[in-house]
Each structure stands twice: as structure tokens, then as C-alpha cells.
Design an enzyme around this catalytic site. Structure first.
Site, PDB file in Angstrom:
ATOM      1  N   GLY A 125      -8.166   8.553   9.997  1.00 36.42           N
ATOM      2  CA  GLY A 125      -8.501   8.541  11.417  1.00 36.42           C
ATOM      3  C   GLY A 125      -9.488   9.603  11.848  1.00 36.42           C
ATOM      4  N   ASN A 162      -9.820   1.161   9.825  1.00 32.55           N
ATOM      5  CA  ASN A 162      -8.897   0.933  10.941  1.00 32.55           C
ATOM      6  C   ASN A 162      -9.421   1.623  12.191  1.00 32.55           C
ATOM      7  OD1 ASN A 162      -6.759   0.824  12.809  1.00 32.55           O
ATOM      8  ND2 ASN A 162      -5.203   1.242  11.317  1.00 32.55           N
ATOM      9  N   LYS A 204       0.874  -1.172   0.000  1.00 34.02           N
ATOM     10  CA  LYS A 204       0.000   0.000   0.000  1.00 34.02           C
ATOM     11  C   LYS A 204       0.913   1.224   0.000  1.00 34.02           C
ATOM     12  CE  LYS A 204      -3.179   2.605   2.926  1.00 34.02           C
ATOM     13  NZ  LYS A 204      -3.925   2.674   4.177  1.00 34.02           N
ATOM     14  N   GLY A 219     -11.240   7.591   6.699  1.00 36.04           N
ATOM     15  CA  GLY A 219     -12.388   8.438   7.014  1.00 36.04           C
ATOM     16  C   GLY A 219     -13.645   7.685   7.403  1.00 36.04           C
TER      17      GLY A 219
END
Lengths: 65, 268
Positions: B165, B213, B104, B192
Site C-alpha cells: 500500500g 490493489n 496467497k 508497492g
């Protein structure tokens, strides 16, 4: 001889990277090693010599998104 | 389409098949045990990790062994890279450490908003594709950039819904719809997503997957939230496959509107 390992000066008798790794009291389950800015594949650890003044960095996988 | 369609609904990225369309990150969990339980509850099969220099004085290495027990595929990221060169180096470190070609690409020089540098991301993607990586770039929700990344050989694109986040949801919704409409490679909405309804919405508009996450890791009960995200992603995917009805500005009756009451009244 003296080398720099992850930013810290360390005295070592290790002749090769493989020997140096074997002297570590703890090591991560998966890691990559950089010798003087070059990534050294694990398959080359036995043949890669450690020299006085070498800068060695060990990287591992950590939590992240 | 039968209801069993979901069981045959497979996502392929970089030659690897995924049943779960929920990808998860490992940051900010209170413990590796909570992380393991939450990822298990989420059903996620692709899980991100970061590459960092070892701190031998405080070696925390519980996460990787926990993830190996779950048999998930790992997606290392290049977080911390400030330009393309650093990202390419980080990718090679990850490949050496884990033996995976999946990466990534994540290049965000600005710490306040952590927004990805589109120019450096494209540059790194081109180079890493040349080096044989399966590149999943985290990128701005820019439809033209996403096309350029696909042309460069990215295995998927990962446009953001909102800053990392932030839990703001899909603030880039209209751009995400365009990206999905003209996609050349799978679209994974990343960053987001703050709630299960955000994840559902991303899937309803046709995203191939989402990456979550913070919403899971900072929840009061991350295991419960992992499960909620799993259900939300499945619901959203089924909603997309099922086909949403047209949005109208006026009512469209769902019950017969014959005026039988009027007729009864007249009889009396």
C-alpha cells in the site's frame, strides 16, 4: 444451553451445527465454521452436535489485497 | 514473432491458465460496485480476498457476490496471520469457505511496514504444499528465499516491490531482476506498485504477472486506473517479448549521418 458464537454468549436450542446455522438471521454467502478450534466441513454439519459451552466461530471472505 | 503473440501468451499457475497478467486485490474500495467496475476494467482474472471472523452485527458480504458475477478466480490470502501455524489455519478456513486450493500466504507480524516474515513464510509454504494447496507466497524480494520457496513446491513466488500500500514502486528492482533471472516458478511482483509505469516496468524486466490493489482502489477514478493498469501490463509484457534494445552510454544514430549539407555548401 449456552454457547459462545464469534465471541458472544448465545442461548440456543439447536442440537446440531446444521440447526444452529439455520437459526442465524443472516449468514455470509461463503463461510467456514470452527468448533472448539477445529474446522468442521459442511458435509459434517448434520452429524456434528452442539454442546453446552461450545465455542463456535464463523469466518467469511472479505475485501483484502 | 508476430503481433498476435500476445493473444496466445498464457500464464499457467497451479494448473490454471490466465490470459491477463494483472492480478488485483479487493481492499480499500469505496463500494462493492466501484470494485466490480474497476476489476472489470482491469481485465483481471485472479482476485485476492482476506479471511476474517464474521461480525454479525455488521455483516458486509457484498463483495463476494459481486466478484462471482465477474467469473474471476479467487485467491484468498492469510493476511492477519502472525506465524506459520496461523497461516496454515487461515488457508484451511479459506479452502473450506471457497472450495479453492489456491492460497496467497501472507505473514507479516509487524504492522508498521507489513514486511513478510521469510522464515514463517517458507515454513507455511512447505506445510500447505503437503496439504495439497497451490501456494503463492507473498515474500521479500530475496532471490535465495524465492528459490527455497520454489523448491518447497510453491506454485509461484510473489516478491514485493515496496511495502504494501505504499505506492513507492519497484524499490527492490535489482533484486527482482535476479529473482526473474533464476526463476523456477512464475514470478508475480506484489506490493508497492503505485502507478501504471511501475506495473509496466515489472513486466518489461520479465515478471510473469503483477498484483495491484491500492493503486487502483485509492485512485480518484478506480475504474480508469484499472484500465490504465491493464494497458500498462500489456505494454510491459509486449515490451519484454519484443525485446528491449541495448542501453548505450553514447549516441547511436537513427538517421543517416552523411554530411550532405557540407557537400552542398562546398559546391556553392
Amino acid at each position: 444451553m449456552q454457547i459462545k458464537l464469534n465471541g458472544k454468549k448465545v442461548e440456543t436450542q439447536a442440537k446440531t451445527i446444521a440447526e444452529l446455522i439455520a437459526t442465524l438471521p443472516e449468514k455470509p454467502s461463503a463461510f467456514a465454521l470452527v468448533l472448539n478450534g477445529q474446522i468442521i466441513p459442511k458435509s459434517d454439519f448434520n452429524e456434528t452436535l452442539v454442546n453446552d459451552g461450545d465455542n463456535i466461530e464463523i469466518f467469511m471472505l472479505m475485501a483484502g489485497g | 514473432m508476430s503481433e498476435t503473440a500476445l493473444t496466445e501468451d498464457t500464464l499457467v499457475i497451479g494448473g490454471v491458465s490466465f490470459k491477463s497478467r494483472l492480478f488485483t486485490g479487493t481492499g480499500k474500495f469505496a463500494s462493492s460496485d466501484t470494485l466490480k467496475q474497476a476489476i472489470k476494467a482491469s481485465g483481471s482474472e485472479l482476485v485476492t480476498m482476506a479471511v476474517k471472523r464474521c461480525d454479525f452485527a455488521n455483516l458486509k458480504d457484498a463483495i463476494l457476490p459481486a466478484l462471482k458475477e465477474l467469473s474471476v478466480k479467487l485467491l484468498p490470502n492469510t493476511s492477519g496471520a502472525r506465524d506459520a501455524k496461523e497461516a496454515v489455519f487461515a488457508a484451511n478456513l479459506a479452502r473450506e469457505a471457497l472450495g479453492t486450493d489456491f492460497i496467497k500466504v501472507e505473514i507479516h507480524p509487524d504492522q508498521r511496514y507489513l514486511l513478510p516474515d521469510p522464515v514463517a513464510t517458507l515454513e507455511a509454504t512447505k506445510e500447505l504444499v503437503k496439504q495439497g494447496f497451490k501456494v503463492l507466497p507473498y515474500c521479500s524480494a530475496d532471490p535465495v528465499l524465492c528459490l527455497r520457496l520454489a523448491e518447497a513446491g510453491a506454485s509461484a513466488v510473489m516478491p514485493l516491490g515496496a511495502p504494501i500500500g505504499s505506492n513507492q514502486g519497484l524499490t527492490t528492482l535489482s533484486m527482482l531482476k535476479i529473482i526473474i533471472d533464476q526463476k523456477q516458478v512464475p514470478v508475480v511482483v506484489d506490493a508497492g506498485i503505485g502507478s501504471p509505469s511501475d506495473a509496466s516496468l515489472a513486466m518489461e524486466i520479465g515478471a510473469d504477472a503483477v498484483l495491484v490493489n491500492t493503486a487502483i482502489s485509492v485512485a480518484n477514478n478506480p475504474v480508469m486506473m484499472g484500465r490504465a493498469m491493464k494497458l500498462a501490463v500489456e505494454a510491459g509484457r509486449l515490451g519484454y517479448l519484443g525485446g528491449l534494445g541495448e542501453v548505450l552510454s553514447v549516441a547511436s544514430a537513427t538517421s543517416p549521418i552523411d554530411s550532405f549539407i557540407d557537400e552542398l555548401m562546398q559546391k556553392e
